[in-house]
Design a protein around this motif. Sequence first.
Motif, mmCIF file in Angstrom:
data_model
loop_
_atom_site.group_PDB
_atom_site.id
_atom_site.type_symbol
_atom_site.label_atom_id
_atom_site.label_comp_id
_atom_site.label_asym_id
_atom_site.label_seq_id
_atom_site.Cartn_x
_atom_site.Cartn_y
_atom_site.Cartn_z
ATOM 1 N N HIS A 15 4.060 28.550 72.811
ATOM 2 C CA HIS A 15 3.691 27.193 72.354
ATOM 3 C C HIS A 15 4.048 26.087 73.244
ATOM 4 C CE1 HIS A 15 2.314 24.040 69.689
ATOM 5 N NE2 HIS A 15 0.791 24.524 69.873
ATOM 6 N N GLU A 16 6.100 25.883 73.591
ATOM 7 C CA GLU A 16 5.824 24.444 73.284
ATOM 8 C C GLU A 16 5.600 24.054 75.181
ATOM 9 O OE1 GLU A 16 9.616 27.869 72.949
ATOM 10 O OE2 GLU A 16 7.356 27.080 71.871
ATOM 11 N N LEU A 17 5.799 25.513 75.666
ATOM 12 C CA LEU A 17 5.335 25.084 76.854
ATOM 13 C C LEU A 17 3.810 25.628 78.016
ATOM 14 C CD1 LEU A 17 8.259 27.354 78.086
ATOM 15 C CD2 LEU A 17 8.617 25.004 78.164
ATOM 16 N N SER A 18 3.303 25.098 77.168
ATOM 17 C CA SER A 18 1.740 25.319 77.631
ATOM 18 C C SER A 18 1.548 24.187 77.453
ATOM 19 C CB SER A 18 0.755 25.633 75.814
ATOM 20 O OG SER A 18 -0.541 25.734 76.449
ATOM 21 N N ASP A 19 0.863 24.062 78.602
ATOM 22 C CA ASP A 19 0.259 22.759 79.390
ATOM 23 C C ASP A 19 1.272 22.282 80.101
ATOM 24 O OD1 ASP A 19 -2.313 21.496 79.795
ATOM 25 O OD2 ASP A 19 -1.571 19.683 79.061
ATOM 26 N N ARG A 20 2.243 23.090 80.776
ATOM 27 C CA ARG A 20 3.337 22.464 81.739
ATOM 28 C C ARG A 20 3.039 23.071 83.275
ATOM 29 N NH1 ARG A 20 7.423 21.166 78.371
ATOM 30 N NH2 ARG A 20 8.964 21.426 80.251
ATOM 31 N N ARG A 21 3.580 22.363 84.120
ATOM 32 C CA ARG A 21 3.841 23.224 85.662
ATOM 33 C C ARG A 21 4.064 24.578 85.772
ATOM 34 N NH1 ARG A 21 3.818 19.244 90.562
ATOM 35 N NH2 ARG A 21 5.470 20.632 90.907
ATOM 36 N N LEU A 22 3.591 25.171 86.456
ATOM 37 C CA LEU A 22 4.385 26.266 86.570
ATOM 38 C C LEU A 22 5.955 26.397 87.128
ATOM 39 C CD1 LEU A 22 4.919 29.780 86.500
ATOM 40 C CD2 LEU A 22 3.815 29.301 89.091
ATOM 41 N N ASP A 58 0.271 24.522 89.386
ATOM 42 C CA ASP A 58 -0.732 24.656 88.497
ATOM 43 C C ASP A 58 0.238 24.958 87.053
ATOM 44 O OD1 ASP A 58 -2.449 25.444 90.470
ATOM 45 O OD2 ASP A 58 -2.491 27.501 90.869
ATOM 46 N N LYS A 59 -0.980 24.765 86.014
ATOM 47 C CA LYS A 59 -0.792 24.872 84.789
ATOM 48 C C LYS A 59 -0.318 26.224 84.488
ATOM 49 C CE LYS A 59 0.065 20.249 84.526
ATOM 50 N NZ LYS A 59 -1.554 19.436 83.689
#
Length: 325
Positions: A15-22, A58-59
């Motif tokens: 959850h804490e890394l969602s919507d971050r760059r790959l 990419d997200k």
Amino acid sequence: MTEHSRIRASFEVPHELSDRRLDQAVSELMPEHSRSRLQGWIRDGQLILNGRQCKPRDKVMLGDRIELDAEPEVQVTWKAQSIELEVVYEDDHLLVINKPAGLVVHPAAGHADGTLVNALLNYAPEVENLPRAGIVHRLDKDTSGIMVVARSLIAHTSLVDQLQERTMGREYEAVVVGELTGGATVDAPIGRHPGDRKKMAVVASGKPAVTHYRLVERFAAHTHVRCKLESGRTHQIRVHMAQVRHPLVGDPLYGGRLRLPKGTTEELREVLAGFQRQALHARQLTLEHPETGEMLTWETPLPEDFEHLLAALRQHVRELKSHEF
């Protein structure tokens, strides 16, 4: 490259890394690898997202599947050579050595082999898969003393970060020309010498460099100092001490002609003339262990030639005092 040496890993995006760059997400998930190494694997298709090749920018979203199946490049092509090493400390991640004066750290023009790297490939063959064979900082050929080498990817990344963040402590012993009256700090940028490509110099366009020095012992016309680095530029201590007009004894690049103090005896003259390297020794190293987080410190004693130089300078002072009475 053998099959078992491939690097494999699989993750679900939390959850804490969602919507971050790959590339940002995988650097959090695999901190033992540098960001640039991970980006290269993404571009090469060795690190994929949900079964397809993506771009580093990419997200990622919660629950996405990240898979890595990479073949680490062999980073070095130099040969292993049986060269004796004085190992101060070693474990699965670190190798701390006491480098003798005269040993070149890295192969280069004029020194294709017989270097510390060649010795490392023989002593710890696993370093062949690390950038620059695990070397993260250097000592000049004729500087003696302690240095650390990475033996794992996690150690390499950690040590490079510590150097960049200036949290790795490094102290040096030096003997300089002239009588210093107190310690000080030299804060002067260092870059390539404009007229001599073999030398470095204090130049306005150089990289920031800070050296702190304090007195250890004063002699008739020389001073034993202890230097602490904030940065790690090429020839930094040698350049900075020459900049304040107290070059290192024996320094062939920055020391100028041999300077002899008044009343120099034949014995001292021979010692000073015979000291054919910069009087510089890496005495102490402090760093955070890349796996445990423990702060570790190592020290190495002064080499024999350095001790002999100090003894000759002390003897000269005693002789001068005896003549006063």
